[in-house]
Structure formats: structure tokens, C-alpha cells
Design a protein around this motif. Structure first.
Motif, PDB file in Angstrom:
ATOM      1  N   THR A 153       0.801  -1.218   0.000  1.00 59.32           N
ATOM      2  CA  THR A 153       0.000   0.000   0.000  1.00 59.32           C
ATOM      3  C   THR A 153       0.838   1.275   0.000  1.00 59.32           C
ATOM      4  OG1 THR A 153      -1.742  -1.142   1.224  1.00 59.32           O
ATOM      5  CG2 THR A 153      -1.793   1.262   1.268  1.00 59.32           C
ATOM      6  N   VAL A 154       0.480   2.187  -0.891  1.00 60.99           N
ATOM      7  CA  VAL A 154       1.013   3.548  -0.846  1.00 60.99           C
ATOM      8  C   VAL A 154      -0.137   4.534  -1.024  1.00 60.99           C
ATOM      9  CG1 VAL A 154       3.352   3.014  -1.667  1.00 60.99           C
ATOM     10  CG2 VAL A 154       1.587   3.644  -3.313  1.00 60.99           C
ATOM     11  N   GLN A 173      -3.344   2.670  -3.169  1.00 65.20           N
ATOM     12  CA  GLN A 173      -4.605   2.277  -2.539  1.00 65.20           C
ATOM     13  C   GLN A 173      -5.147   3.347  -1.605  1.00 65.20           C
ATOM     14  OE1 GLN A 173      -3.364  -1.400  -0.579  1.00 65.20           O
ATOM     15  NE2 GLN A 173      -4.179  -2.599  -2.280  1.00 65.20           N
ATOM     16  N   ASP A 174      -4.364   4.400  -1.383  1.00 63.93           N
ATOM     17  CA  ASP A 174      -4.743   5.371  -0.358  1.00 63.93           C
ATOM     18  C   ASP A 174      -4.465   6.783  -0.840  1.00 63.93           C
ATOM     19  OD1 ASP A 174      -5.905   5.835   2.095  1.00 63.93           O
ATOM     20  OD2 ASP A 174      -4.244   5.039   3.282  1.00 63.93           O
ATOM     21  N   ASN A 218       4.815  15.583  -6.194  1.00 68.94           N
ATOM     22  CA  ASN A 218       5.734  14.437  -6.233  1.00 68.94           C
ATOM     23  C   ASN A 218       6.006  13.926  -4.823  1.00 68.94           C
ATOM     24  OD1 ASN A 218       5.798  15.111  -8.911  1.00 68.94           O
ATOM     25  ND2 ASN A 218       7.988  14.883  -9.111  1.00 68.94           N
ATOM     26  N   HIS A 219       4.973  13.407  -4.192  1.00 67.51           N
ATOM     27  CA  HIS A 219       5.058  12.906  -2.814  1.00 67.51           C
ATOM     28  C   HIS A 219       4.289  11.586  -2.732  1.00 67.51           C
ATOM     29  CE1 HIS A 219       4.252  13.814   1.747  1.00 67.51           C
ATOM     30  NE2 HIS A 219       4.916  12.688   1.560  1.00 67.51           N
ATOM     31  N   ILE A 220       4.954  10.560  -2.231  1.00 69.28           N
ATOM     32  CA  ILE A 220       4.341   9.240  -2.027  1.00 69.28           C
ATOM     33  C   ILE A 220       4.507   8.891  -0.552  1.00 69.28           C
ATOM     34  CG2 ILE A 220       4.469   6.770  -2.597  1.00 69.28           C
ATOM     35  CD1 ILE A 220       3.717   8.285  -5.063  1.00 69.28           C
ATOM     36  N   ASP A 221       3.456   8.360   0.060  1.00 66.28           N
ATOM     37  CA  ASP A 221       3.482   7.945   1.466  1.00 66.28           C
ATOM     38  C   ASP A 221       3.355   6.423   1.494  1.00 66.28           C
ATOM     39  OD1 ASP A 221       3.736   8.704   4.129  1.00 66.28           O
ATOM     40  OD2 ASP A 221       1.632   9.264   4.380  1.00 66.28           O
ATOM     41  N   ILE A 222       4.340   5.747   2.069  1.00 67.67           N
ATOM     42  CA  ILE A 222       4.397   4.286   2.066  1.00 67.67           C
ATOM     43  C   ILE A 222       3.871   3.757   3.399  1.00 67.67           C
ATOM     44  CG2 ILE A 222       5.929   2.268   1.897  1.00 67.67           C
ATOM     45  CD1 ILE A 222       7.789   4.029   0.175  1.00 67.67           C
TER      46      ILE A 222
END
Length: 158
Positions: A99-100, A122-123, A131-135
Motif C-alpha cells: 500500500t502507498v 490504494q490510499d 511528487n510525494h508518495i506515502d508508504i
């Protein structure tokens, strides 16, 4: 056996398989000589889709707690082991390594590759823009250890 005989046998087998003589009276099956040489089937290799760079992204980490998720982290239902059940914005249960949270530019289900690992969008998150991804991580300690990083993000060119 000559190649003409092989072709004839192949045509007879094809005709029988597709019922060419469907209206004809049934007879005993035709016994054919075994084929002494059967060439191996050709291997068809599907090409891997090309990975296209989306550029460098800021990577952060989150878990299910209220420090990471604010009010969404409070009063979560629990599984049988007592761990919080984290529902993602697309309705899935969050899973570490899968999930990210990504900006709305990325439809749910988009697969992104970061440092050789493929994640699924998924979130969403209020602070997740540009340009920001939360893992997602299963626990706060692992999310904190991940910290803030920058890495190139790839998507499959279909």
C-alpha cells in the motif's frame, strides 16, 4: 514418414476435432501411425512492459496510529490478534509492502516501482500532493525508521 504424410494426418485430425463429418454415420476411429518427429512448440515470450520514470519523489511513511493518520487513526476496529484494521481510501485493507498513498493524479490500483519494489496506489492523504508518495508500514517504529527519502519512481508503460 514424409512431410506430405504428416500434413495429411494433421488435416485428418483437425477435421475430426472440428466435426467435419458431423452428418456422416459414425465409424470406428481412424488409427494413424505415430508421428516419429514432433517439433517442439515455439516459445512465445511476452515482452516486459518498459518502465518509465516519473521523476524523483519525496517518500514518507505512515502507519495506522493517530500520530500518522490523525482522527482516522483513532478507534480503529481490531483483528483477532488485536492489531488495528486499516481501511484504505479505495476500500482495501492496508498492507505493508503493498500500500502507498499517492496524489489524485494516480488512479487507485496504479502500480509504482520504487527502489526495485512494486507498490499499489490504494490510499490518499491530505498532505500527499505533487511528487510525494506515502508508504504504509504496519507499525510506527518502522515508519519512523524509514523517515523521509527521495527516490526515482517508475510506472509500467503499457
Amino acid at each position: 514418414m514424409r512431410s506430405r504424410d504428416l500434413i495429411t494426418q494433421a488435416l485428418i485430425l483437425a477435421a475430426l476435432a472440428f466435426g467435419v463429418n458431423a452428418g456422416a454415420p459414425k465409424e470406428d476411429p481412424i488409427l494413424l501411425d505415430p508421428i516419429p518427429y514432433a517439433p517442439q512448440a515455439l516459445e512465445v515470450q511476452a515482452e516486459e512492459p518498459e518502465m518509465v520514470s516519473l521523476g524523483e519523489f519525496k517518500l514518507t511513511a505512515y502507519c495506522s496510529c493517530s500520530k500518522c493518520c490523525g482522527v482516522y487513526g483513532e478507534d480503529r476496529p481490531r483483528d483477532r490478534e488485536g492489531r488495528p484494521i486499516v481501511k484504505t481510501a479505495d476500500g482495501n485493507i492496508a498492507e505493508q509492502g503493498v500500500t502507498v498513498a499517492a496524489p489524485k493524479d494516480f488512479p487507485f490500483g496504479t502500480e509504482l516501482t520504487i527502489d526495485g519494489h512494486t507498490y499499489t496506489v490504494q490510499d490518499r492523504g491530505g498532505a500527499i500532493k505533487d511528487n510525494h508518495i506515502d508508504i504504509y508500514f504496519d507499525n510506527h517504529r518502522d515508519a519512523q525508521e524509514f523517515g523521509v527519502r527521495y527516490a526515482e519512481v517508475y510506472i509500467k508503460n503499457k
